[in-house]
Motif scaffolding. Structure first.
Motif, PDB file in Angstrom:
ATOM      1  N   ARG A 116       1.531  10.454   6.810  1.00 34.94           N
ATOM      2  CA  ARG A 116       1.769   8.817   6.296  1.00 34.94           C
ATOM      3  C   ARG A 116       0.418   8.505   5.725  1.00 34.94           C
ATOM      4  O   ARG A 116       0.530   7.474   5.203  1.00 34.94           O
ATOM      5  N   HIS A 117      -0.061   9.010   5.629  1.00 27.38           N
ATOM      6  CA  HIS A 117      -1.491   8.898   5.817  1.00 27.38           C
ATOM      7  C   HIS A 117      -2.154   8.974   4.121  1.00 27.38           C
ATOM      8  O   HIS A 117      -2.361   7.895   3.172  1.00 27.38           O
ATOM      9  N   LEU A 118      -1.084   9.384   3.460  1.00 21.95           N
ATOM     10  CA  LEU A 118      -0.578  10.278   1.918  1.00 21.95           C
ATOM     11  C   LEU A 118       0.044   9.184   1.416  1.00 21.95           C
ATOM     12  O   LEU A 118      -0.186   8.366   0.354  1.00 21.95           O
ATOM     13  N   ALA A 119       0.997   8.351   1.871  1.00 17.42           N
ATOM     14  CA  ALA A 119       2.206   8.028   1.511  1.00 17.42           C
ATOM     15  C   ALA A 119       1.043   6.659   1.303  1.00 17.42           C
ATOM     16  O   ALA A 119       1.431   5.866   0.648  1.00 17.42           O
ATOM     17  N   LYS A 120       0.344   6.281   2.405  1.00 20.85           N
ATOM     18  CA  LYS A 120      -0.555   4.532   1.916  1.00 20.85           C
ATOM     19  C   LYS A 120      -1.513   4.914   1.176  1.00 20.85           C
ATOM     20  O   LYS A 120      -0.883   3.813   0.646  1.00 20.85           O
ATOM     21  N   LEU A 121      -1.913   6.485   0.475  1.00 19.68           N
ATOM     22  CA  LEU A 121      -3.065   6.341  -0.483  1.00 19.68           C
ATOM     23  C   LEU A 121      -2.502   6.097  -1.645  1.00 19.68           C
ATOM     24  O   LEU A 121      -2.543   5.386  -2.893  1.00 19.68           O
ATOM     25  N   ARG A 122      -1.149   6.396  -1.251  1.00 26.17           N
ATOM     26  CA  ARG A 122      -0.130   6.440  -2.612  1.00 26.17           C
ATOM     27  C   ARG A 122       0.209   4.979  -3.311  1.00 26.17           C
ATOM     28  O   ARG A 122       0.168   4.601  -4.412  1.00 26.17           O
ATOM     29  N   ILE A 123       0.413   4.329  -1.961  1.00 26.62           N
ATOM     30  CA  ILE A 123       1.077   2.354  -2.389  1.00 26.62           C
ATOM     31  C   ILE A 123      -0.953   1.982  -3.033  1.00 26.62           C
ATOM     32  O   ILE A 123      -0.274   1.039  -3.674  1.00 26.62           O
ATOM     33  N   ALA A 124      -1.296   2.672  -2.329  1.00 26.95           N
ATOM     34  CA  ALA A 124      -2.932   1.723  -2.374  1.00 26.95           C
ATOM     35  C   ALA A 124      -3.165   1.699  -3.946  1.00 26.95           C
ATOM     36  O   ALA A 124      -4.462   0.596  -4.545  1.00 26.95           O
ATOM     37  N   PHE A 125      -3.267   3.257  -4.409  1.00 30.91           N
ATOM     38  CA  PHE A 125      -3.821   3.374  -5.613  1.00 30.91           C
ATOM     39  C   PHE A 125      -2.928   3.811  -6.000  1.00 30.91           C
ATOM     40  O   PHE A 125      -3.164   3.514  -7.934  1.00 30.91           O
ATOM     41  N   ALA A 126      -1.670   3.155  -6.541  1.00 34.12           N
ATOM     42  CA  ALA A 126      -0.294   3.079  -7.723  1.00 34.12           C
ATOM     43  C   ALA A 126      -0.706   4.917  -8.160  1.00 34.12           C
ATOM     44  O   ALA A 126      -0.389   4.801  -9.189  1.00 34.12           O
ATOM     45  N   ASP A 127      -0.888   5.681  -7.239  1.00 35.09           N
ATOM     46  CA  ASP A 127      -0.711   7.182  -6.905  1.00 35.09           C
ATOM     47  C   ASP A 127      -0.692   8.064  -7.073  1.00 35.09           C
ATOM     48  O   ASP A 127      -0.561   7.790  -6.049  1.00 35.09           O
ATOM     49  N   PRO A 128       0.545   9.868  -7.231  1.00 35.93           N
ATOM     50  CA  PRO A 128       0.163  10.088  -6.196  1.00 35.93           C
ATOM     51  C   PRO A 128      -0.200  11.039  -5.358  1.00 35.93           C
ATOM     52  O   PRO A 128      -0.065  11.316  -4.294  1.00 35.93           O
TER      53      PRO A 128
END
Length: 307
Positions: free
Chosen positions: A37-49
């Motif tokens: 879930r944290h990885l998913a948030k990071l992907r959204i926040a930084f627009a990067d996988p």
């Protein structure tokens, strides 16, 4: 940019360092679904996988690798604020540290390390656990030990390590030993009997490999002992040769014991000892203080042998 805070940056740091959701979860003591879930948030926040699939494993994206150093600096700076307060209270803390090491390391480092620690933390305690055949990774993971000091290669990849000593083997003998009657050569070496020190009962090692592979020679090993303590004082009454690390020979009273040492007439692989810890301890201020103190003590104790 909104959508992230310091805690999420900490998850970003560990995910990129480990390049694995499961290893990052284990390191930060959260479940894998929570880390996902944290990885998913990071992907959204930084627009990067952030992490991308690479065969059966994952790799950090080019963007994630590029910002890792900056993220590490930010997290380290933030942790430093907490560390300043924790270290200011060292005089009032009563920490107990469990360190696993072999008898060579304990004999040389135990007292200097304790004295150095107690200068800043008078109520601290150090427990030295014996080195076992099993890998130290598991007790580091489960908290059974705080540090491992040694040279084993049986370490899991996530375990952190820092070299504290580079050493070489030398031969310990009695004064006036017959091997000293002429220049020491591989040929003269194999004319004498040897005692081998091995916790696992192994007689042969790098000395034998060099003698056999480079010179076609074999030495006679007449006894194997589990530690060096039991043999040193007996060497003055025998013509045996006892190979030992230089750190041991440099810290015994050779003259008073009627002993001397010699260098082997060929190159041997260096002995590299390191301190190792689990990555979850990276930002623990008191544990970091322990590691830094041990590193300083090793430098003071080993001198030119320290890295």
């Amino acid at each position: 940019m909104k959508g992230y805070d310091l805690d999420l940056l900490r998850y970003l740091q560990v995910l990129v360092e480990e390049e694995s959701v499961s290893l990052a979860a284990r390191r930060l003591k959260v479940s894998e679904p929570a880390m996902s879930r944290h990885l998913a948030k990071l992907r959204i926040a930084f627009a990067d996988p952030i992490l991308v699939q690479s065969g059966r494993s994952m790799s950090a994206s080019v963007f994630a690798k590029g910002i890792l150093a900056s993220v590490q600096d930010l997290v380290r700076t933030a942790d430093g604020l907490r560390e300043t307060r924790a270290l200011a209270n060292l005089a009032h803390l009563k920490p107990s540290f469990t360190i696993r090491a072999n008898d060579l390391i304990v004999a040389v480092l135990a007292v200097p390390l304790l004295l150095a620690l107690r200068k800043e933390c008078p109520q601290c305690e150090v427990i030295w656990a014996p080195e076992l055949d099993a890998a130290a990774s598991d007790p580091l993971r489960d908290g059974g030990i705080d540090l491992y000091i040694g040279a084993t290669e049986l370490m899991k990849p996530e375990i952190r390590r820092q070299t504290i000593l580079r050493d070489r083997m030398r031969g310990l003998i009695r004064k006036n030993h017959p091997i000293l009657a002429a220049p020491i050569t591989p040929e003269s070496m194999v004319q004498h009997d040897y005692i081998s020190v091995s916790r696992r009962g192994r007689a042969q090692g790098p000395i034998d490999w060099v003698l056999r592979n480079q010179y076609g020679l074999t030495r006679s090993i007449v006894m194997v002992v589990p530690n060096y303590h039991c043999m040193i004082e007996n060497m003055k009454t025998t013509d045996f040769v006892l190979p030992l690390p230089g750190l041991v020979i440099d810290h015994i009273s050779s003259k008073a014991l009627g002993l001397t040492a010699f260098d082997f007439p060929f190159s041997l692989p260096n002995i590299e000892a390191f301190q190792a810890w689990h990555p979850r301890r990276d930002t623990d201020p008191v544990h970091r203080w322990l590691r830094e103190t041990l590193f300083k003590v090793a430098h003071q104790t080993f001198g030119s042998s320290a890295p």
